[in-house]
Scaffold this active site. Structure first.
Site, PDB file in Angstrom:
ATOM      1  N   HIS A 531       0.831  -1.203   0.000  1.00 48.81           N
ATOM      2  CA  HIS A 531       0.000   0.000   0.000  1.00 48.81           C
ATOM      3  C   HIS A 531       0.868   1.257   0.000  1.00 48.81           C
ATOM      4  O   HIS A 531       0.503   2.271   0.593  1.00 48.81           O
ATOM      5  CB  HIS A 531      -0.916   0.011   1.229  1.00 48.81           C
ATOM      6  CG  HIS A 531      -1.957  -1.056   1.212  1.00 48.81           C
ATOM      7  ND1 HIS A 531      -2.682  -1.417   2.324  1.00 48.81           N
ATOM      8  CD2 HIS A 531      -2.408  -1.840   0.196  1.00 48.81           C
ATOM      9  CE1 HIS A 531      -3.536  -2.381   1.992  1.00 48.81           C
ATOM     10  NE2 HIS A 531      -3.382  -2.659   0.711  1.00 48.81           N
ATOM     11  N   HIS A 575      -7.004  -0.272   3.268  1.00 47.74           N
ATOM     12  CA  HIS A 575      -6.271  -0.377   2.006  1.00 47.74           C
ATOM     13  C   HIS A 575      -6.348   0.963   1.275  1.00 47.74           C
ATOM     14  O   HIS A 575      -7.197   1.794   1.574  1.00 47.74           O
ATOM     15  CB  HIS A 575      -6.864  -1.506   1.169  1.00 47.74           C
ATOM     16  CG  HIS A 575      -6.918  -2.820   1.902  1.00 47.74           C
ATOM     17  ND1 HIS A 575      -6.314  -3.959   1.444  1.00 47.74           N
ATOM     18  CD2 HIS A 575      -7.506  -3.156   3.083  1.00 47.74           C
ATOM     19  CE1 HIS A 575      -6.522  -4.946   2.305  1.00 47.74           C
ATOM     20  NE2 HIS A 575      -7.246  -4.481   3.304  1.00 47.74           N
TER      21      HIS A 575
HETATM   22  C1  LIG Z   1      -0.538  -7.012  -4.966  1.00 51.59           C
HETATM   23  C2  LIG Z   1      -1.305  -5.803  -4.489  1.00 51.59           C
HETATM   24  C3  LIG Z   1      -2.496  -5.979  -3.789  1.00 51.59           C
HETATM   25  C4  LIG Z   1      -3.202  -4.852  -3.347  1.00 51.59           C
HETATM   26  N1  LIG Z   1      -4.423  -5.030  -2.772  1.00 51.59           N
HETATM   27  C5  LIG Z   1      -5.187  -3.952  -2.500  1.00 51.59           C
HETATM   28  C6  LIG Z   1      -6.516  -4.106  -2.061  1.00 51.59           C
HETATM   29  O1  LIG Z   1      -7.036  -5.213  -1.930  1.00 51.59           O
HETATM   30  N2  LIG Z   1      -7.235  -2.985  -1.800  1.00 51.59           N
HETATM   31  C7  LIG Z   1      -6.700  -1.737  -1.943  1.00 51.59           C
HETATM   32  O2  LIG Z   1      -7.397  -0.757  -1.649  1.00 51.59           O
HETATM   33  N3  LIG Z   1      -5.438  -1.568  -2.358  1.00 51.59           N
HETATM   34  C8  LIG Z   1      -4.685  -2.645  -2.672  1.00 51.59           C
HETATM   35  N4  LIG Z   1      -3.425  -2.477  -3.150  1.00 51.59           N
HETATM   36  C9  LIG Z   1      -2.894  -1.112  -3.263  1.00 51.59           C
HETATM   37  C10 LIG Z   1      -3.575  -0.309  -4.356  1.00 51.59           C
HETATM   38  O3  LIG Z   1      -3.939  -1.142  -5.425  1.00 51.59           O
HETATM   39  C11 LIG Z   1      -2.628   0.795  -4.815  1.00 51.59           C
HETATM   40  O4  LIG Z   1      -2.297   1.609  -3.706  1.00 51.59           O
HETATM   41  C12 LIG Z   1      -3.231   1.688  -5.875  1.00 51.59           C
HETATM   42  O5  LIG Z   1      -3.907   0.965  -6.858  1.00 51.59           O
HETATM   43  C13 LIG Z   1      -2.126   2.534  -6.489  1.00 51.59           C
HETATM   44  O6  LIG Z   1      -2.686   3.450  -7.389  1.00 51.59           O
HETATM   45  P1  LIG Z   1      -1.762   4.533  -8.107  1.00 51.59           P
HETATM   46  O7  LIG Z   1      -2.606   5.303  -9.023  1.00 51.59           O
HETATM   47  O8  LIG Z   1      -0.989   5.257  -7.089  1.00 51.59           O
HETATM   48  O9  LIG Z   1      -0.679   3.692  -8.888  1.00 51.59           O
HETATM   49  P2  LIG Z   1      -0.835   2.520  -9.933  1.00 51.59           P
HETATM   50  O10 LIG Z   1      -2.204   1.968  -9.931  1.00 51.59           O
HETATM   51  O11 LIG Z   1       0.295   1.606  -9.680  1.00 51.59           O
HETATM   52  O12 LIG Z   1      -0.640   3.249 -11.321  1.00 51.59           O
HETATM   53  C14 LIG Z   1       0.591   3.716 -11.789  1.00 51.59           C
HETATM   54  C15 LIG Z   1       0.619   3.479 -13.287  1.00 51.59           C
HETATM   55  O13 LIG Z   1       1.677   4.211 -13.853  1.00 51.59           O
HETATM   56  C16 LIG Z   1       2.384   3.391 -14.764  1.00 51.59           C
HETATM   57  N5  LIG Z   1       3.740   3.919 -14.814  1.00 51.59           N
HETATM   58  C17 LIG Z   1       4.638   3.996 -13.809  1.00 51.59           C
HETATM   59  N6  LIG Z   1       5.771   4.577 -14.237  1.00 51.59           N
HETATM   60  C18 LIG Z   1       5.579   4.884 -15.546  1.00 51.59           C
HETATM   61  C19 LIG Z   1       6.384   5.504 -16.544  1.00 51.59           C
HETATM   62  N7  LIG Z   1       7.625   5.933 -16.291  1.00 51.59           N
HETATM   63  N8  LIG Z   1       5.859   5.656 -17.779  1.00 51.59           N
HETATM   64  C20 LIG Z   1       4.602   5.238 -18.069  1.00 51.59           C
HETATM   65  N9  LIG Z   1       3.805   4.637 -17.162  1.00 51.59           N
HETATM   66  C21 LIG Z   1       4.287   4.472 -15.914  1.00 51.59           C
HETATM   67  C22 LIG Z   1       2.271   2.004 -14.175  1.00 51.59           C
HETATM   68  O14 LIG Z   1       2.511   0.998 -15.121  1.00 51.59           O
HETATM   69  C23 LIG Z   1       0.846   2.019 -13.645  1.00 51.59           C
HETATM   70  O15 LIG Z   1      -0.075   1.625 -14.620  1.00 51.59           O
HETATM   71  C24 LIG Z   1      -2.685  -3.556  -3.593  1.00 51.59           C
HETATM   72  C25 LIG Z   1      -1.495  -3.396  -4.290  1.00 51.59           C
HETATM   73  C26 LIG Z   1      -0.817  -4.503  -4.758  1.00 51.59           C
HETATM   74  C27 LIG Z   1       0.439  -4.315  -5.556  1.00 51.59           C
END
Ligand SMILES: Cc1cc2nc3c(=O)[nH]c(=O)nc-3n(C[C@H](O)[C@H](O)[C@H](O)COP(=O)(O)OP(=O)(O)OC[C@H]3O[C@@H](n4cnc5c(N)ncnc54)[C@H](O)[C@@H]3O)c2cc1C
Length: 596
Positions: A531, A575
Site C-alpha cells: 500500500h 487499504h
Molecule cells: C498485490 C497488491 C495488492 C493490493 N491489494 C489492495 C486491495 O485489496 N485494496 C486496496 O485498496 N489496495 C490494494 N493495493 C494497493 C492499491 O492497489 C494501490 O495503492 C493503488 O492501486 C495505487 O494506485 P496509483 O494510481 O498510485 O498507482 P498505480 O495503480 O500503480 O498506477 C501507476 C501506473 O503508472 C504506470 N507507470 C509507472 N511509471 C511509468 C512511466 N515511467 N511511464 C509510463 N507509465 C508508468 C504504471 O505501469 C501504472 O499503470 C494492492 C497493491 C498490490 C500491488
C-alpha cells in the site's frame, strides 16, 4: 490462460471503419502509431488507478483531447486481470514492475519484492480488490495536515460516492446485515460488491463478535467511518463476478477524445519553454528507442504511482538539488521532499492451527463455474469474507508501559487489520519432518506506521530501477503495535466459539510471547502490504515541505499535477485504493473547474 481475450481495445483501424458507431477510447500500441496532428489538452503519465480516473473524467468534456501514456499493455486481454479468484497470478509477471527493495536493516537485512501493476489500470488491475474508505478520522486528519477542509470526511463523502456503484454480487445474494446499502454510492463507475461464501468461518466470526463485543464488536459497514471490530468485506468486483478497475470503470466507457498510448515509458516531464511550466513530456518505447516529446495545451498530470511518480519527477530535475547534481541531473526545481516519506504498512502472515474446514478449491471446477455463470470461488477474492479491525485501548502496553505516542489518526481509526485469507495446509512452513498442519492464515497489518522510507535514483538513466527503501520497522512503536496485535489475535481465537477448533499460533509459534521473542519473529517475518504512499506528499499551500499543494499542483511549477498514491498525506485505516479513487475524483473536478 493469462492471454484469453475478454474484451479487446479498439484499434485505430477499427475506429476508422466504424465512424458512425459510438466510439470508445482509442488505443495505440506504441509511439509510432500515435497520430502526428493531434494537440492534446491533457497528457497523463501512467494509466493506473489515479491516472485512469482523471483521464476518464477529463475526457467527459468532449471538446478536450486527453492522452494517457502507459508503460504496460492493456489489461483487457489478461484473463487473470478479470477473474477475481486469479488475482495472485499476475504478481511477478511481465505486467508487474517486479521491484525489489533495498536491503532493510530493520528486517534482518532482507530485501523484499515490491509489486506494482504495469498495465492499464495499474495496481487496480491486479490488486486484492478490497475496498476500504478508511475512517472518518483519517480524512479529517488529512484535511488538518494539508490545511484544506476539502479533504475532510464530510467533504470527501460525495466524491467517494461519485466513484462508487454498489451492486449485487453475481450470485445475487441477499445483503442481509452484511453492509448498510445507504453507505456507498450507487451511480458511480466503480462497481463495489460484498460477495460471500457459505464457509463456516464467517459464522464463527459473527459469533465471536457477540462473545468479544468489547474488543471485536460487529461492524455493520466497514465503510461507514468507524471500522473497529469485525466486518464483512467489500470488493471492487462487478455484478458479473469480474474485477472492476480504473481501466474497466473509467477508461472503457470513455469517448474517442481519450487516446491511450500503451507500452510506452515516460522518461521525464519537461518545461514547455523557459522556466518551470512543465507541460512538456518525453517518452520512448524502451531504453534503446528514440525519445519523443509532446507539449500539452493545458496540463501534464503525473500518475505513475508511489515509485513511478517520484522517479519521473527526479529524472526531470524536480527534487533534492544535492542528490540530483551528484548524479549529473540538472535541478530545475529544488524540492528535497520528492521521493521522501515513503510509507507502507508492515504486515506478517499470522497462522493458527485449526480443524475448521479448509478453504482449498478445485481450480478446474471453479474456473468452469466462473466461465459458465460467473459465480463461485472465482467470482470473489476469497472464501473467508470477514475482516478484523483492532483498535488498541489507550492503556495498551504499546502506549502505557512502552510510552509511545499513539500514531492513529483518531479514536475512529483501528491500529491493526486482520485480513483473513485461507485455511489450508499450503503456505505453512514448519521445520522438516513436522506433521502437516492445517492453519488459518491472515495478514496482520499495522495500519498507521511511523517508520518512513524513500525512493531515490541511483543513476541518471530514467529506465534504471530506483532505490526503494521501505524503511519498515525503523521506529520501535511500529513493533510495539504489531506485538499487541498478535496478543489480541490470540485473545480473539480464545473466544468460546473457537474452542476445540482453533488452537495455538503456528506462526509465530505459541511459545513466542515475550516482547523480545515477538520482535525477533516480526523482524524476520514482516513484509510490506503493498500500500505504498506519500512519496510526493500533499502539504499546505506555501509549506516548505511536501511536493504538491492541496490542488494537486507540484509546488513551484506550472502546468503540472500529481494524482496517485504518492500524494496521500496520511495512511488510511485500511487499504489504499478507495483513497486514490476519491482523491482522483476531487482532482478531476478541480482541474475541470479551473478551465470552465
Ligand atoms: C498485490 C497488491 C495488492 C493490493 N491489494 C489492495 C486491495 O485489496 N485494496 C486496496 O485498496 N489496495 C490494494 N493495493 C494497493 C492499491 O492497489 C494501490 O495503492 C493503488 O492501486 C495505487 O494506485 P496509483 O494510481 O498510485 O498507482 P498505480 O495503480 O500503480 O498506477 C501507476 C501506473 O503508472 C504506470 N507507470 C509507472 N511509471 C511509468 C512511466 N515511467 N511511464 C509510463 N507509465 C508508468 C504504471 O505501469 C501504472 O499503470 C494492492 C497493491 C498490490 C500491488
Amino acid at each position: 490462460m493469462l492471454l484469453e481475450t475478454i474484451r479487446r481495445p479498439r484499434s485505430i483501424a477499427f475506429v476508422l471503419l466504424c465512424t458512425q458507431a459510438v466510439l470508445g477510447a482509442i488505443f495505440f500500441q506504441g509511439p509510432d502509431d500515435l497520430p502526428k496532428n493531434v494537440k492534446y489538452d491533457f497528457i497523463v503519465a501512467g494509466g493506473g488507478t489515479g491516472g485512469g480516473v482523471v483521464a476518464g473524467r477529463l475526457a467527459e468534456s468532449k471538446d478536450w483531447k486527453v492522452l494517457v501514456i502507459e508503460a504496460g499493455p492493456s489489461d483487457s486481454e489478461l484473463f487473470a486481470a478479470r477473474v477475481p479468484g486469479l488475482r495472485a497470478q499476475l504478481k511477478g509477471t511481465n505486467v508487474d514492475w517486479n521491484y525489489t527493495s533495498t536491503r532493510q536493516p530493520a528486517l534482518n537485512g532482507r530485501a523484499t519484492s515490491y509489486w506494482r501493476g504495469r498495465m492499464l489500470g495499474g495496481c487496480s488491475s491486479h490488486n486484492t480488490m478490497v475496498y476500504t474508505r478508511g475512517s472518518s478520522g483519517d480524512w479529517d486528519l488529512r484535511a488538518k495536515v494539508v490545511d484544506d477542509d476539502g479533504l475532510s470526511w464530510n467533504r470527501m463523502l460525495p466524491l467517494l460516492k461519485k466513484a462508487e456503484k454498489l451492486v449485487k454480487d453475481s450470485e445475487h445474494q441477499r445483503e442481509g446485515n452484511h453492509i448498510d446499502p445507504s453507505v456507498l454510492g450507487h451511480d458511480g463507475p466503480l462497481s463495489v460488491t460484498a460477495p460471500y461464501s457459505g464457509h463456516p468461518m464467517n459464522d464463527k466470526f459473527l459469533q465471536a463478535t457477540s462473545e468479544l463485543s468489547d474488543v471485536f464488536p460487529f461492524v455493520q459497514d466497514m465503510n461507514a467511518g468507524r471500522p473497529i471490530g469485525i466486518s464483512w468485506t467489500q470488493s471492487t468486483i462487478d455484478s458479473e463476478g469480474q474485477r472492476s478497475s480504473s481501466s474497466t470503470a473509467y477508461i472503457d466507457p470513455s469517448g474517442d477524445n481519450l487516446h491511450v498510448l500503451l507500452n510506452t515509458y515516460v522518461t521525464r516531464v519537461l518545461p514547455a519553454g523557459e522556466g518551470t511550466d512543465f507541460r512538456g513530456i518525453e517518452f520512448a518505447s524502451d531504453a534503446q528507442s528514440p525519445r519523443r516529446q509532446l507539449v500539452a495545451n493545458k496540463e501534464v498530470i503525473v500518475a505513475g504511482g508511489v515509485i513511478g511518480t517520484p522517479q519521473i519527477l527526479l529524472n526531470s530535475g524536480i527534487g533534492n538539488r544535492e542528490e540530483l547534481e551528484a548524479l549529473g541531473i540538472k535541478t530545475l526545481v529544488n524540492n528535497p521532499s520528492v521521493g521522501k516519506n515513503f510509507t507502507d504498512q508492515p504486515s506478517s502472515t499470522v497462522m493458527f492451527s485449526t480443524t475448521i474446514q479448509n478453504t482449498d478449491i478445485d481450480m478446474d471446477s471453479a474456473l468452469a463455474e466462473w466461465n459458465a455463470t460467473r459465480t463461485g470461488p472465482m467470482s470473489r477474492a476469497g472464501e473467508i469474507n470477514m475482516i478484523g479491525w483492532l483498535r488498541l485501548p489507550d492503556d495498551s502496553p504499546a502506549f502505557g508501559q512502552d510510552g509511545f505516542t499513539d500514531p492513529s489518526p483518531s479514536k475512529n481509526s483501528p491500529h491493526i487489520e486482520m485480513f483473513f485469507k485461507t485455511i489450508s495446509t499450503q503456505g505453512v512452513t514448519l521445520p522438516p519432518g513436522s506433521p502437516n498442519i492445517t492453519a488459518l492464515q491472515f495478514s496482520h497489518t499495522n495500519l498507521h506506521p511511523v517508520s518512513r522510507g524513500s525512493v531515490t535514483l541511483n543513476s541518471s538513466d530514467p529506465f534504471a530501477q530506483p532505490n526503494i527503501d521501505l524503511g519498515l520497522l525503523t521506529e520501535e512503536v511500529d513493533l510495539a503495535i504489531l506485538r499487541e496485535g498478535i496478543r489480541n489475535a490470540r485473545k480473539l481465537f480464545s473466544a468460546p466459539v473457537f474452542a476445540n477448533s482453533v488452537f495455538g499460533t503456528v506462526s509465530p509459534a505459541s511459545n513466542i510471547t515475550s516482547d523480545e521473542d515477538l520482535n525477533a519473529y516480526l523482524r524476520a517475518a514482516v513484509v510490506p502490504i503493498m500500500h505504498g504512499a506519500s512519496t510526493a506528499m500533499m502539504s499546505p499551500r506555501g509549506a516548505n515541505w511536501g511536493v504538491v499543494d492541496p490542488n494537486f499542483r507540484v509546488k513551484r511549477t506550472q502546468g503540472l499535477r500529481v494524482i496517485d498514491a504518492s500524494v496521500i498525506p496520511i495512511m488510511p485505516s485500511g487499504h489504499t485504493q478507495a483513497s486514490i479513487y476519491g482523491l482522483a475524483e476531487r482532482a478531476s473536478e478541480m482541474i475541470a473547474k479551473s478551465y470552465k
